[in-house]
Design a protein around this motif. Structure first.
Motif, PDB file in Angstrom:
ATOM      1  N   SER A 128     -26.189   1.162 -21.760  1.00 22.66           N
ATOM      2  CA  SER A 128     -27.440   1.482 -21.087  1.00 22.66           C
ATOM      3  C   SER A 128     -28.512   0.442 -21.413  1.00 22.66           C
ATOM      4  CB  SER A 128     -27.884   2.878 -21.521  1.00 22.66           C
ATOM      5  OG  SER A 128     -29.238   3.076 -21.198  1.00 22.66           O
ATOM      6  N   PHE A 129     -28.576   0.073 -22.679  1.00 25.28           N
ATOM      7  CA  PHE A 129     -29.576  -0.906 -23.115  1.00 25.28           C
ATOM      8  C   PHE A 129     -29.347  -2.258 -22.442  1.00 25.28           C
ATOM      9  CE2 PHE A 129     -30.815  -4.289 -26.111  1.00 25.28           C
ATOM     10  CZ  PHE A 129     -32.169  -4.038 -26.184  1.00 25.28           C
ATOM     11  N   ILE A 130     -28.108  -2.707 -22.489  1.00 24.22           N
ATOM     12  CA  ILE A 130     -27.802  -4.018 -21.896  1.00 24.22           C
ATOM     13  C   ILE A 130     -28.003  -3.986 -20.392  1.00 24.22           C
ATOM     14  CG2 ILE A 130     -25.904  -5.609 -21.426  1.00 24.22           C
ATOM     15  CD1 ILE A 130     -25.083  -5.458 -24.238  1.00 24.22           C
ATOM     16  N   HIS A 131     -27.685  -2.853 -19.784  1.00 22.24           N
ATOM     17  CA  HIS A 131     -27.892  -2.739 -18.345  1.00 22.24           C
ATOM     18  C   HIS A 131     -29.371  -2.869 -17.998  1.00 22.24           C
ATOM     19  CE1 HIS A 131     -28.570  -0.430 -14.569  1.00 22.24           C
ATOM     20  NE2 HIS A 131     -27.559  -1.183 -14.176  1.00 22.24           N
ATOM     21  N   SER A 132     -30.204  -2.178 -18.747  1.00 21.22           N
ATOM     22  CA  SER A 132     -31.646  -2.268 -18.498  1.00 21.22           C
ATOM     23  C   SER A 132     -32.149  -3.675 -18.759  1.00 21.22           C
ATOM     24  CB  SER A 132     -32.397  -1.284 -19.393  1.00 21.22           C
ATOM     25  OG  SER A 132     -32.083   0.043 -19.054  1.00 21.22           O
ATOM     26  N   LEU A 133     -31.643  -4.272 -19.835  1.00 19.88           N
ATOM     27  CA  LEU A 133     -32.051  -5.633 -20.183  1.00 19.88           C
ATOM     28  C   LEU A 133     -31.719  -6.595 -19.051  1.00 19.88           C
ATOM     29  CD1 LEU A 133     -33.179  -7.411 -22.530  1.00 19.88           C
ATOM     30  CD2 LEU A 133     -30.820  -7.785 -23.225  1.00 19.88           C
ATOM     31  N   GLU A 134     -30.522  -6.461 -18.513  1.00 21.27           N
ATOM     32  CA  GLU A 134     -30.091  -7.364 -17.442  1.00 21.27           C
ATOM     33  C   GLU A 134     -30.869  -7.107 -16.155  1.00 21.27           C
ATOM     34  OE1 GLU A 134     -25.883  -6.624 -17.484  1.00 21.27           O
ATOM     35  OE2 GLU A 134     -25.481  -8.332 -18.811  1.00 21.27           O
ATOM     36  N   ARG A 135     -31.197  -5.840 -15.932  1.00 20.82           N
ATOM     37  CA  ARG A 135     -31.970  -5.535 -14.734  1.00 20.82           C
ATOM     38  C   ARG A 135     -33.369  -6.131 -14.862  1.00 20.82           C
ATOM     39  NH1 ARG A 135     -33.712   0.198 -12.802  1.00 20.82           N
ATOM     40  NH2 ARG A 135     -34.842  -0.590 -11.006  1.00 20.82           N
ATOM     41  N   LEU A 136     -33.931  -5.996 -16.052  1.00 18.16           N
ATOM     42  CA  LEU A 136     -35.239  -6.590 -16.302  1.00 18.16           C
ATOM     43  C   LEU A 136     -35.181  -8.106 -16.127  1.00 18.16           C
ATOM     44  CD1 LEU A 136     -38.124  -5.981 -17.223  1.00 18.16           C
ATOM     45  CD2 LEU A 136     -37.359  -6.189 -19.576  1.00 18.16           C
ATOM     46  N   ALA A 137     -34.123  -8.703 -16.654  1.00 19.46           N
ATOM     47  CA  ALA A 137     -33.963 -10.160 -16.523  1.00 19.46           C
ATOM     48  C   ALA A 137     -33.863 -10.559 -15.057  1.00 19.46           C
ATOM     49  CB  ALA A 137     -32.726 -10.620 -17.294  1.00 19.46           C
ATOM     50  N   LEU A 139     -34.972  -8.914 -12.446  1.00 21.57           N
ATOM     51  CA  LEU A 139     -36.263  -8.718 -11.798  1.00 21.57           C
ATOM     52  C   LEU A 139     -37.186  -9.888 -12.102  1.00 21.57           C
ATOM     53  CD1 LEU A 139     -36.971  -4.928 -12.323  1.00 21.57           C
ATOM     54  CD2 LEU A 139     -36.822  -6.133 -10.152  1.00 21.57           C
ATOM     55  N   LEU A 140     -37.159 -10.337 -13.348  1.00 20.32           N
ATOM     56  CA  LEU A 140     -38.030 -11.439 -13.735  1.00 20.32           C
ATOM     57  C   LEU A 140     -37.589 -12.739 -13.087  1.00 20.32           C
ATOM     58  CD1 LEU A 140     -38.505 -10.488 -17.461  1.00 20.32           C
ATOM     59  CD2 LEU A 140     -40.346 -10.903 -15.863  1.00 20.32           C
ATOM     60  N   GLU A 141     -36.296 -12.889 -12.924  1.00 20.49           N
ATOM     61  CA  GLU A 141     -35.793 -14.082 -12.236  1.00 20.49           C
ATOM     62  C   GLU A 141     -36.169 -14.053 -10.760  1.00 20.49           C
ATOM     63  OE1 GLU A 141     -34.379 -16.709 -13.420  1.00 20.49           O
ATOM     64  OE2 GLU A 141     -32.934 -16.297 -15.006  1.00 20.49           O
ATOM     65  N   PHE A 145     -35.923  -7.771  -6.309  1.00 22.10           N
ATOM     66  CA  PHE A 145     -37.062  -6.917  -6.626  1.00 22.10           C
ATOM     67  C   PHE A 145     -36.993  -5.581  -5.885  1.00 22.10           C
ATOM     68  CE2 PHE A 145     -39.281 -10.175  -8.868  1.00 22.10           C
ATOM     69  CZ  PHE A 145     -40.196  -9.486  -9.627  1.00 22.10           C
TER      70      PHE A 145
ATOM     71  N   VAL B  17     -35.285 -12.830 -20.482  1.00 24.31           N
ATOM     72  CA  VAL B  17     -36.488 -12.000 -20.497  1.00 24.31           C
ATOM     73  C   VAL B  17     -37.579 -12.643 -21.340  1.00 24.31           C
ATOM     74  CG1 VAL B  17     -37.425  -9.802 -21.295  1.00 24.31           C
ATOM     75  CG2 VAL B  17     -35.260  -9.851 -20.073  1.00 24.31           C
ATOM     76  N   GLN B 120     -40.751  -0.593 -11.125  1.00 25.00           N
ATOM     77  CA  GLN B 120     -39.422  -0.549 -10.505  1.00 25.00           C
ATOM     78  C   GLN B 120     -38.448   0.311 -11.301  1.00 25.00           C
ATOM     79  OE1 GLN B 120     -38.211  -3.147  -7.997  1.00 25.00           O
ATOM     80  NE2 GLN B 120     -40.327  -3.590  -7.495  1.00 25.00           N
ATOM     81  N   PHE B 121     -38.838   0.652 -12.539  1.00 26.86           N
ATOM     82  CA  PHE B 121     -37.931   1.421 -13.394  1.00 26.86           C
ATOM     83  C   PHE B 121     -38.320   2.889 -13.400  1.00 26.86           C
ATOM     84  CE2 PHE B 121     -37.440  -2.854 -14.864  1.00 26.86           C
ATOM     85  CZ  PHE B 121     -36.128  -2.946 -15.310  1.00 26.86           C
ATOM     86  N   GLU B 125     -35.843   5.573 -17.952  1.00 27.81           N
ATOM     87  CA  GLU B 125     -35.166   4.324 -18.306  1.00 27.81           C
ATOM     88  C   GLU B 125     -36.050   3.461 -19.194  1.00 27.81           C
ATOM     89  OE1 GLU B 125     -33.598   2.186 -14.979  1.00 27.81           O
ATOM     90  OE2 GLU B 125     -32.690   0.633 -16.237  1.00 27.81           O
ATOM     91  N   PHE B 129     -35.060   2.510 -22.910  1.00 26.52           N
ATOM     92  CA  PHE B 129     -34.929   1.091 -23.256  1.00 26.52           C
ATOM     93  C   PHE B 129     -35.780   0.742 -24.481  1.00 26.52           C
ATOM     94  CE2 PHE B 129     -36.468  -3.312 -22.753  1.00 26.52           C
ATOM     95  CZ  PHE B 129     -35.264  -3.978 -22.822  1.00 26.52           C
TER      96      PHE B 129
END
Lengths: 147, 147
Positions: A128-137, A139-141, A145, B17, B120-121, B125, B129
């Motif tokens: 869950s943590f890594i999934h959120s991290l990657e989603r955040l990454a 989004l930032l990339e 969006f 990130v 977006q989250f 979540e 996170f």
DNA sequence: GTAAATAGTTCACGGGGTGAATAATTAAAC
DNA sequence: GTTTAATTATTCACCCCGTGAACTATTTAC
């Protein structure tokens, strides 16, 4: 929702994690290279055909910064430069046998060092943590969006 | 569980990130100071009585590194040094009116910049996170995660 | 065939870090 | 109460890392 408090907690958390993992890296990474140099070496190791411009883009820095990094790694005999014959402007980077050894050894050591830490987390929490991290990454990339 | 792959994903995610947020910071932070300088200024702002040693410990760097940082901020008129009268070895740092203004303005700008992203989250979540992030940070701060 | 675009390098400069040595001050030991 | 040890902050020489402009070499476009 009130984001200011959350952003503050995020900032403190992420800088602590970033710093501490970096500290562990420093202990594990071959003493002759820095953690930044290892990151560059590892990136070259993972790519098929890798140029300075690729690295500059991936790391979000200017090209001249990469020239310096590549010079340091080259001086230590960890990478080689190969000029592209079809387009002589391109210079492909490859890790040498020594470089490969350092990357693989360090990755193994890092896994050994971090495994007891990750073992404290439930499997779902890690995913869950890594999934959120990657989603955040992502989004930032600016990739997606709209999700 | 196989951690090597997870660690790799973590590394890519967190560096992306970290780098992207830093890029946003660069845009929002007052142009006369760097993001590192802002982090130091913000830390001093948040503390009651703050010394160089405190910052060095909090940031995980040597004291001489902080001396330099403090010098830069002092030169810009953003902080003042106050010698402790009861123990003249201690030098307490405080932000000036200018420094305070920069911190508060930048924090506001950052919140404005990051809010559409966080929107977006789902609320759960975000909390999940940040909770995992803080747990990871705490584990890393504690020396003995080897159990 | 000349002009524009691209890849990489060089250069001067500044921020940021280390670690050892130093000075100043306080605390502890005897 | 003087000597010794510990603590705080600073300075210094040295390196790593980044920027941005100017430059070379090469390829592409018109």
């Amino acid at each position: 929702m009130e984001f200011k408090e959350l952003i503050n907690r995020y900032q403190i958390g992420i800088s602590t994690v970033y710093r501490k993992v970096n500290q562990i890296m420093k202990e594990k990474v071959h003493e002759d290279i820095t953690t930044d140099q290892f990151a560059t070496l590892q990136y070259i190791y993972q790519q098929e055909a890798c140029t300075s411009t690729d690295i500059a883009h991936a790391f979000g820095v200017g090209k001249s910064a990469i020239t310096n990094q590549v010079n340091r790694l080259h001086k230590k005999g960890l990478i080689i430069r190969n000029q592209d014959e079809t387009d002589r402007r391109n210079i492909f980077l490859h890790v040498t046998a020594d470089g490969k050894e350092i990357v693989e050894f360090t990755e193994k050591e890092l896994t050994i060092a971090l495994t007891p830490l990750l073992s404290q987390f439930k499997e779902e929490e890690i995913y869950s943590f890594i999934h959120s991290l990657e989603r955040l990454a992502n989004l930032l990339e600016g990739k997606d969006f709209n999700q």
